[in-house]
Design an enzyme around this catalytic site. Structure first.
Site, PDB file in Angstrom:
ATOM      1  N   ASN A 162      10.706 -90.303 -19.019  1.00  0.00           N
ATOM      2  CA  ASN A 162      10.104 -89.176 -18.248  1.00  0.00           C
ATOM      3  C   ASN A 162       9.765 -87.851 -19.350  1.00  0.00           C
ATOM      4  O   ASN A 162      11.527 -87.597 -19.011  1.00  0.00           O
ATOM      5  CB  ASN A 162       9.800 -89.422 -17.104  1.00  0.00           C
ATOM      6  CG  ASN A 162       9.040 -88.203 -16.370  1.00  0.00           C
ATOM      7  OD1 ASN A 162       8.403 -88.211 -17.375  1.00  0.00           O
ATOM      8  ND2 ASN A 162       9.792 -87.961 -15.130  1.00  0.00           N
ATOM      9  N   TRP A 163       9.105 -88.204 -19.598  1.00  0.00           N
ATOM     10  CA  TRP A 163       8.827 -86.924 -20.896  1.00  0.00           C
ATOM     11  C   TRP A 163       8.944 -85.353 -19.789  1.00  0.00           C
ATOM     12  O   TRP A 163       8.910 -83.851 -20.225  1.00  0.00           O
ATOM     13  CB  TRP A 163       8.440 -86.709 -22.152  1.00  0.00           C
ATOM     14  CG  TRP A 163       8.570 -88.004 -23.353  1.00  0.00           C
ATOM     15  CD1 TRP A 163      10.146 -89.101 -22.795  1.00  0.00           C
ATOM     16  CD2 TRP A 163       8.369 -88.174 -24.416  1.00  0.00           C
ATOM     17  NE1 TRP A 163      10.344 -89.159 -24.083  1.00  0.00           N
ATOM     18  CE2 TRP A 163       9.045 -89.274 -24.911  1.00  0.00           C
ATOM     19  CE3 TRP A 163       6.649 -87.642 -24.783  1.00  0.00           C
ATOM     20  CZ2 TRP A 163       8.634 -89.733 -26.153  1.00  0.00           C
ATOM     21  CZ3 TRP A 163       6.955 -87.845 -26.357  1.00  0.00           C
ATOM     22  CH2 TRP A 163       6.934 -89.168 -26.667  1.00  0.00           C
ATOM     23  N   LYS A 164       8.519 -85.285 -18.515  1.00  0.00           N
ATOM     24  CA  LYS A 164       8.056 -84.502 -18.155  1.00  0.00           C
ATOM     25  C   LYS A 164       6.942 -83.790 -18.747  1.00  0.00           C
ATOM     26  O   LYS A 164       6.180 -83.654 -19.411  1.00  0.00           O
ATOM     27  CB  LYS A 164       9.309 -83.455 -17.398  1.00  0.00           C
ATOM     28  CG  LYS A 164       9.941 -85.125 -16.628  1.00  0.00           C
ATOM     29  CD  LYS A 164      11.311 -84.429 -15.560  1.00  0.00           C
ATOM     30  CE  LYS A 164      12.157 -84.984 -15.403  1.00  0.00           C
ATOM     31  NZ  LYS A 164      12.611 -84.219 -14.313  1.00  0.00           N
TER      32      LYS A 164
ATOM     33  N   GLY B 226      17.852 -84.106 -12.947  1.00  0.00           N
ATOM     34  CA  GLY B 226      18.280 -82.277 -13.714  1.00  0.00           C
ATOM     35  C   GLY B 226      19.322 -81.688 -13.481  1.00  0.00           C
ATOM     36  O   GLY B 226      19.775 -80.423 -13.942  1.00  0.00           O
TER      37      GLY B 226
ATOM     38  N   SER C 126      19.891 -87.887 -13.776  1.00  0.00           N
ATOM     39  CA  SER C 126      20.953 -87.750 -14.735  1.00  0.00           C
ATOM     40  C   SER C 126      21.562 -89.164 -15.469  1.00  0.00           C
ATOM     41  O   SER C 126      22.550 -88.570 -15.829  1.00  0.00           O
ATOM     42  CB  SER C 126      21.748 -86.286 -14.177  1.00  0.00           C
ATOM     43  OG  SER C 126      21.824 -85.307 -13.782  1.00  0.00           O
TER      44      SER C 126
ATOM     45  N   GLU D 127       9.073 -84.400  -8.117  1.00  0.00           N
ATOM     46  CA  GLU D 127       8.352 -83.092  -8.683  1.00  0.00           C
ATOM     47  C   GLU D 127       7.355 -83.172  -8.204  1.00  0.00           C
ATOM     48  O   GLU D 127       6.293 -82.193  -7.848  1.00  0.00           O
ATOM     49  CB  GLU D 127       9.009 -82.682 -10.015  1.00  0.00           C
ATOM     50  CG  GLU D 127      10.434 -82.358 -10.885  1.00  0.00           C
ATOM     51  CD  GLU D 127      10.603 -82.505 -11.819  1.00  0.00           C
ATOM     52  OE1 GLU D 127      10.121 -83.072 -12.374  1.00  0.00           O
ATOM     53  OE2 GLU D 127      12.015 -83.135 -12.191  1.00  0.00           O
TER      54      GLU D 127
ATOM     55  N   GLY E  54      14.851 -88.789 -17.367  1.00  0.00           N
ATOM     56  CA  GLY E  54      14.247 -87.214 -18.178  1.00  0.00           C
ATOM     57  C   GLY E  54      14.773 -86.751 -19.211  1.00  0.00           C
ATOM     58  O   GLY E  54      14.989 -86.996 -20.179  1.00  0.00           O
ATOM     59  N   GLY E  55      15.701 -85.772 -18.956  1.00  0.00           N
ATOM     60  CA  GLY E  55      16.166 -84.884 -20.352  1.00  0.00           C
ATOM     61  C   GLY E  55      17.272 -85.387 -21.128  1.00  0.00           C
ATOM     62  O   GLY E  55      16.829 -85.427 -21.765  1.00  0.00           O
TER      63      GLY E  55
ATOM     64  N   GLU F   6      15.496 -91.951  -6.608  1.00  0.00           N
ATOM     65  CA  GLU F   6      15.622 -91.117  -8.088  1.00  0.00           C
ATOM     66  C   GLU F   6      15.919 -89.894  -6.921  1.00  0.00           C
ATOM     67  O   GLU F   6      15.147 -89.485  -6.223  1.00  0.00           O
ATOM     68  CB  GLU F   6      14.514 -89.966  -8.630  1.00  0.00           C
ATOM     69  CG  GLU F   6      14.392 -91.156  -9.314  1.00  0.00           C
ATOM     70  CD  GLU F   6      13.276 -90.676 -10.925  1.00  0.00           C
ATOM     71  OE1 GLU F   6      14.062 -90.503 -11.599  1.00  0.00           O
ATOM     72  OE2 GLU F   6      12.772 -89.375 -10.356  1.00  0.00           O
TER      73      GLU F   6
ATOM     74  N   HIS G 127       6.725 -88.927  -8.083  1.00  0.00           N
ATOM     75  CA  HIS G 127       8.280 -88.397  -8.742  1.00  0.00           C
ATOM     76  C   HIS G 127       8.365 -87.140  -7.752  1.00  0.00           C
ATOM     77  O   HIS G 127       7.723 -86.959  -7.109  1.00  0.00           O
ATOM     78  CB  HIS G 127       7.665 -88.174 -10.013  1.00  0.00           C
ATOM     79  CG  HIS G 127       8.962 -87.598 -10.797  1.00  0.00           C
ATOM     80  ND1 HIS G 127       9.253 -86.350 -10.919  1.00  0.00           N
ATOM     81  CD2 HIS G 127       9.759 -87.784 -11.368  1.00  0.00           C
ATOM     82  CE1 HIS G 127      10.634 -86.324 -10.820  1.00  0.00           C
ATOM     83  NE2 HIS G 127      11.421 -87.483 -11.832  1.00  0.00           N
TER      84      HIS G 127
HETATM   85  P1  13P Z   1      17.054 -86.348 -15.637  1.00  0.00           P
HETATM   86  O1  13P Z   1      17.074 -87.794 -16.159  1.00  0.00           O
HETATM   87  O2  13P Z   1      16.907 -85.606 -15.722  1.00  0.00           O
HETATM   88  O3  13P Z   1      18.241 -85.985 -14.403  1.00  0.00           O
HETATM   89  O4  13P Z   1      15.855 -86.791 -14.651  1.00  0.00           O
HETATM   90  C1  13P Z   1      15.345 -87.474 -14.363  1.00  0.00           C
HETATM   91  C2  13P Z   1      13.861 -87.879 -13.636  1.00  0.00           C
HETATM   92  O5  13P Z   1      13.591 -87.278 -12.964  1.00  0.00           O
HETATM   93  C3  13P Z   1      13.164 -88.745 -14.242  1.00  0.00           C
HETATM   94  O6  13P Z   1      11.678 -89.018 -13.378  1.00  0.00           O
END
Ligand code: 13P
Length: 250
Positions: free
Chosen positions: A9-11, A173, A213, A97, A234-235, A167, A95
């Site tokens: 997920n590149w957000k 993050g 993470s 967020e 994510g990251g 998640e 998600h």
């Molecule tokens: P991180 O891997 O940066 O913790 O993010 C997870 C995430 O929200 C994937 O959708």
């Protein structure tokens, strides 16, 4: 029996050029991975170019959210048919967020999920508890509520096409991963609940991803758990070397 799914997920990262460079790197290290699925969710503006680069590859492309309507006065939204026309076949929905920053509630998430299914997109349905909820020992109650309300009206046939992503909000993050035991415990709970809501065979076929993470150094132990069928990253999905290591988990 469940095919692993590793999703990035590149957000809100990467412009069109950066997305192009990133997908080119990931494309190289995914060659020959026949026993697992890889999926990328770039920002909307890069969806089409990423899907174009992946035209001859098995890597799947997803949007990071999706509206329930096909078209209309929904400023700022993207429709399932637009995602498909841009080359996407899946959509992340619910998600944390979206839930936390943009106040999407279970009812809206349910509409999005039903919309995605209606138009043939594979939903990646996200759920997760906050730190406060975990500390108050409400994790299972919170997840059950998110699952029951989020999946309202989803038929058994459609449930088979749906991916669930656990998640925990406190692990996103933050560099704090749920331990493999904590994650496995929750994944087993989710699968049992799905068995109760649908039937065991369906629950056994649904892929449940862990997100929060996920990194090269913890992916192997997470993927070794009985009920963890993949990762939503994510990251580490923005760094080609890390993501390549993750999709090549052993
Ligand atoms: P991180 O891997 O940066 O913790 O993010 C997870 C995430 O929200 C994937 O959708």
């Amino acid at each position: 029996m469940r095919r692993p799914l590793l999703a990035g997920n590149w957000k809100m990262h990467t412009n069109v050029l950066e997305a192009y460079l990133l997908v080119a790197e990931i494309g190289k290290c995914s060659v020959g991975l026949n026993d697992r699925d890889v999926l990328l969710a770039p920002p909307y503006t890069a969806l089409h170019s990423v899907a174009n680069v992946l035209h001859d590859s098995d890597i799947l492309v997803a949007s990071q959210n999706v509206c329930w309507e096909e078209k209309g006065a929904f400023t700022g939204e993207i429709s399932p048919t637009m995602v498909k026309a841009a080359g996407g076949t899946a959509a992340i929905i619910g998600h944390s967020e979206r839930r936390q920053i943009f106040h999407e509630d279970d009812e809206m998430i349910n509409k999005r999920l039903l919309g995605a299914l209606k138009f043939g997109l594979m939903p990646l349905f996200c759920i997760g508890e906050t730190l406060e909820e975990r500390e108050a020992e409400k994790t299972f109650a919170v997840l059950e509520g998110q699952i029951r309300r989020g999946l309202a009206g989803v038929s058994p046939e459609d449930m088979k096409k749906t991916v669930v992503a656990y998640e925990p909000v406190w692990a996103i993050g933050t560099g704090k991963t749920a331990s493999k035991e904590q994650a496995q415990e929750v994944h087993a709970f989710i699968r049992n609940l799905l068995a109760e809501m649908y039937e065991k065979a369906i629950a056994d076929s649904v892929r449940i991803l862990y997100g929060g993470s996920v990194k090269p150094d913890n992916v192997d132990e997470l993927m070794a758990q009985a009920d963890i069928d993949g990762a939503l990253v994510g990251g580490a999905a923005l760094d080609p070397e890390s993501f390549c290591r993750i999709i090549n988990f052993t």
